[in-house]
Every structure is written in structure tokens, then in C-alpha cells.
Design a protein around this motif. Structure first.
Motif, PDB file in Angstrom:
ATOM      1  N   LEU A  25       0.840  -1.190   0.000  1.00 46.45           N
ATOM      2  CA  LEU A  25       0.000   0.000   0.000  1.00 46.45           C
ATOM      3  C   LEU A  25       0.880   1.247   0.000  1.00 46.45           C
ATOM      4  O   LEU A  25       1.860   1.330   0.742  1.00 46.45           O
ATOM      5  N   CYS A  26       0.524   2.218  -0.839  1.00 46.34           N
ATOM      6  CA  CYS A  26       1.176   3.521  -0.739  1.00 46.34           C
ATOM      7  C   CYS A  26       0.799   4.111   0.618  1.00 46.34           C
ATOM      8  O   CYS A  26      -0.349   4.025   1.041  1.00 46.34           O
ATOM      9  N   TYR A  27       1.760   4.717   1.302  1.00 46.48           N
ATOM     10  CA  TYR A  27       1.539   5.196   2.665  1.00 46.48           C
ATOM     11  C   TYR A  27       2.161   6.569   2.830  1.00 46.48           C
ATOM     12  O   TYR A  27       3.295   6.816   2.401  1.00 46.48           O
ATOM     13  N   ALA A  28       1.400   7.471   3.422  1.00 45.04           N
ATOM     14  CA  ALA A  28       1.935   8.783   3.798  1.00 45.04           C
ATOM     15  C   ALA A  28       1.416   9.141   5.175  1.00 45.04           C
ATOM     16  O   ALA A  28       0.284   8.815   5.539  1.00 45.04           O
ATOM     17  N   SER A  29       2.253   9.815   5.930  1.00 45.18           N
ATOM     18  CA  SER A  29       1.913  10.210   7.291  1.00 45.18           C
ATOM     19  C   SER A  29       1.808  11.727   7.370  1.00 45.18           C
ATOM     20  O   SER A  29       2.746  12.447   7.002  1.00 45.18           O
ATOM     21  N   VAL A  30       0.655  12.200   7.828  1.00 42.53           N
ATOM     22  CA  VAL A  30       0.461  13.625   8.069  1.00 42.53           C
ATOM     23  C   VAL A  30       0.290  13.798   9.574  1.00 42.53           C
ATOM     24  O   VAL A  30      -0.718  13.375  10.149  1.00 42.53           O
ATOM     25  N   ALA A  31       1.297  14.387  10.207  1.00 43.61           N
ATOM     26  CA  ALA A  31       1.315  14.515  11.662  1.00 43.61           C
ATOM     27  C   ALA A  31       0.867  15.914  12.067  1.00 43.61           C
ATOM     28  O   ALA A  31       1.273  16.907  11.455  1.00 43.61           O
ATOM     29  N   MET A  32       0.018  15.979  13.095  1.00 45.23           N
ATOM     30  CA  MET A  32      -0.452  17.263  13.600  1.00 45.23           C
ATOM     31  C   MET A  32       0.256  17.563  14.914  1.00 45.23           C
ATOM     32  O   MET A  32       0.167  16.796  15.874  1.00 45.23           O
TER      33      MET A  32
END
Length: 289
Positions: free
Chosen positions: A200-207
Motif C-alpha cells: 500500500l502507498c503510505y503517507a503520514s500527516v502529523a499534527m
């Protein structure tokens, strides 16, 4: 081109998402147990989407008890082609202030009490996580952040700690000054590794919710302040999720090779593979098995 289905894993403070057409909470069974919660499915601008609250609605799972394998398997089983991971983090950089979003570029894994692979005795596999996030998906997240006007930073090293306690002052200084980490959280590992194993393509957007304990003007992590920041920025997080999901409707072969991560990864000879484990791998590794 293949049909695109985006999976979103919501972190602390993000337990649902609005704006989906034909929205329905679904129960998904996996060979790895139950996911954190039911999964909200629907469409946005004709793009299928699945949303999973990582900690469960009501925040019932600690970072250690989150069923990471079941979560990734369930999203893959539903047909997801990519995963956007949303999470709350502390910041080691003055410029990455509370309320800002960080599109993560790399990880340091300091977790130790979690199952980190779908593979094991009876079917051994080694995937590369040299570049654990998908560049194409990161580009989409950046475009979405710019489109809705939220403060963001492209690139940053996420240190994943076991938790549930926050880091000591000495640890915080070490991670920041010696290890070069930019943000710290408790949930993106082994999630990113499992997403890679599932192709799976995966990206992390952290707040960012706080400055961890290194900051001379903050001193300690204030859980009340974290909660206030999460509540204040939850709408921005949901807007960002919807903006990401609406960027495209079709997916070409991933230029990063995320969708082919298992191409040469399985080492166990076919006649030596454990049928029981193979049955559990039907969703995540069925393409190569």
C-alpha cells in the motif's frame, strides 16, 4: 490505470469524517483479529474512501494495544490502494509549532512491544523501508494542504516511541539534538512497515500538539493543552483528509514501487511455506502468493 481507493487512519481526536456519500460503518473480519473499530466507507467525488479510527471511537486503544496488523489487513481487504495516516505528535523544532501539520518523510522506530510483520516462520519476507513513505502520496498531501491554507511542513523525521508515557527531558534532548528527529509520536510504527508489506502507498500527516519536554519555555507535556490543540485543529484535519481524497480519481503504477514491494521479498521456498500462514496472508500478499 486502476481504480483508486484511499484509506485514512485517524489519530487522536479524529474519530470520524464528514462529507462522504453513502457513508456506512462496516465491520471487517481479518485473520489477525478485529481492527480498532468498524470502518466508515463511502465516496467523495466518486473516489471510494475508507476511514478507520486508530484508537477506536471513544479512544479505547493505547498506542501499544492498537491492532496494527488487523487495521492494515482490513483496509487492504476492503480494496484500499493507499493509506493516509493522521496522528498527533510533539515537535522538536521551533518552526513546527502546535497546530501545524508535518508531512513526514522518514521514521525512527523505538517501539518494542508490538507485532511488526505479517510474515514469519513458515513464510519469511524482507521488504525495503529505506524510503518508508510514498513520494507521490506526499505530493498529494502537500497540494491539499496548500489548497485549504493550513500551515504545514514538507519533510520531517518521526520518532516512534512505545509510550504510553511521554519522553523524559533527557530522551527529548537526545532525540532532538543527537538523533535528528523532528517530531515524536507513538503510532506510526509498525503501521508504516505493515503498509509496505501490504503493498500500500503510505503517507503520514502529523499534527503538532506540543513541543515535547525539550523546549525551555514549555518544560513538560501538558495533556490539557494537547487536548485543546487537538480540538481546535480537528476541523482542519478533517478538511485536509477530504482535500487529499479528492485530488485524483485513478492511480497509475506507483513510481516509488510501493505497490510492488513484495516482488522479490519472499524468501521461503514454495514447498516449505506454512499453509496456515499463507491463508492469513490472502489479502496482504495474495498478489505474489
Amino acid at each position: 490505470m486502476v481504480n483508486r481507493m484511499i484509506g485514512v487512519i485517524g489519530g487522536s481526536g479524529i474519530y470520524d469524517v464528514d462529507g462522504l456519500h453513502d457513508a456506512e460503518w462496516q465491520s471487517v473480519e481479518t485473520p489477525w483479529g478485529a481492527p480498532s473499530d468498524q470502518i466508515l466507507t463511502g465516496t467523495l467525488d466518486d473516489v471510494p474512501m475508507a476511514f478507520l479510527p486508530r484508537h477506536g471511537r471513544g479512544h479505547v486503544h493505547s498506542p501499544t494495544s492498537v491492532p496494527y496488523r488487523a487495521n492494515i489487513d482490513a483496509l487492504k481487504r476492503l480494496g484500499c490502494t493507499e493509506v493516509i495516516s493522521m496522528s498527533a505528535v510533539g515537535s522538536f523544532r521551533e518552526r513546527m509549532a502546535p497546530g501545524h501539520f508535518v508531512i513526514v518523510s522518514d521514521f525512527i522506530d523505538r517501539t518494542y512491544a508490538r507485532e511488526k510483520s505479517f510474515f514469519g516462520a513458515g513464510c519469511v519476507a524482507h521488504v525495503s523501508v529505506a524510503h518508508p513513505v510514498c513520494q507521490r502520496l506526499g505530493d498529494i498531501a502537500q497540494q491539499a494542504a496548500e489548497a485549504i491554507g493550513v500551515p504545514y511542513h514538507r519533510g520531517g523525521v518521526y520518532l516512534a516511541m512505545e509510550g504510553p508515557q511521554f519522553s523524559s527531558l533527557a530522551e527529548s534532548k537526545m532525540y532532538r539534538e543527537s538523533w535528528g528527529a523532528d517530531v515524536i509520536g507513538m503510532t506510526n510504527m509498525p503501521e508504516a512497515k505493515l503498509a509496505r508489506e501490504a503493498e500500500l502507498c503510505y503517507a503520514s500527516v502529523a499534527m503538532v500538539t506540543d513541543y515535547d519536554s525539550w523546549h525551555p519555555d514549555h518544560g513538560t507535556v501538558d495533556i490539557a493543552q494537547i487536548g485543546a490543540t487537538l480540538r481546535a485543529n480537528a476541523d482542519n484535519a478533517r478538511r485536509l483528509i477530504l482535500a487529499i481524497a479528492s485530488r485524483e480519481s485513478a492511480l497509475s503504477p506507483c513510481p516509488c514501487g510501493c505497490d510492488r514491494a513484495l516482488e522479490h521479498a519472499i524468501m521461503t521456498a514454495p514447498d516449505k511455506r506454512d499453509p496456515t500462514l499463507l491463508a492469513k496472508l490472502d489479502a496482504v500478499a495474495g498478489r505474489v502468493l
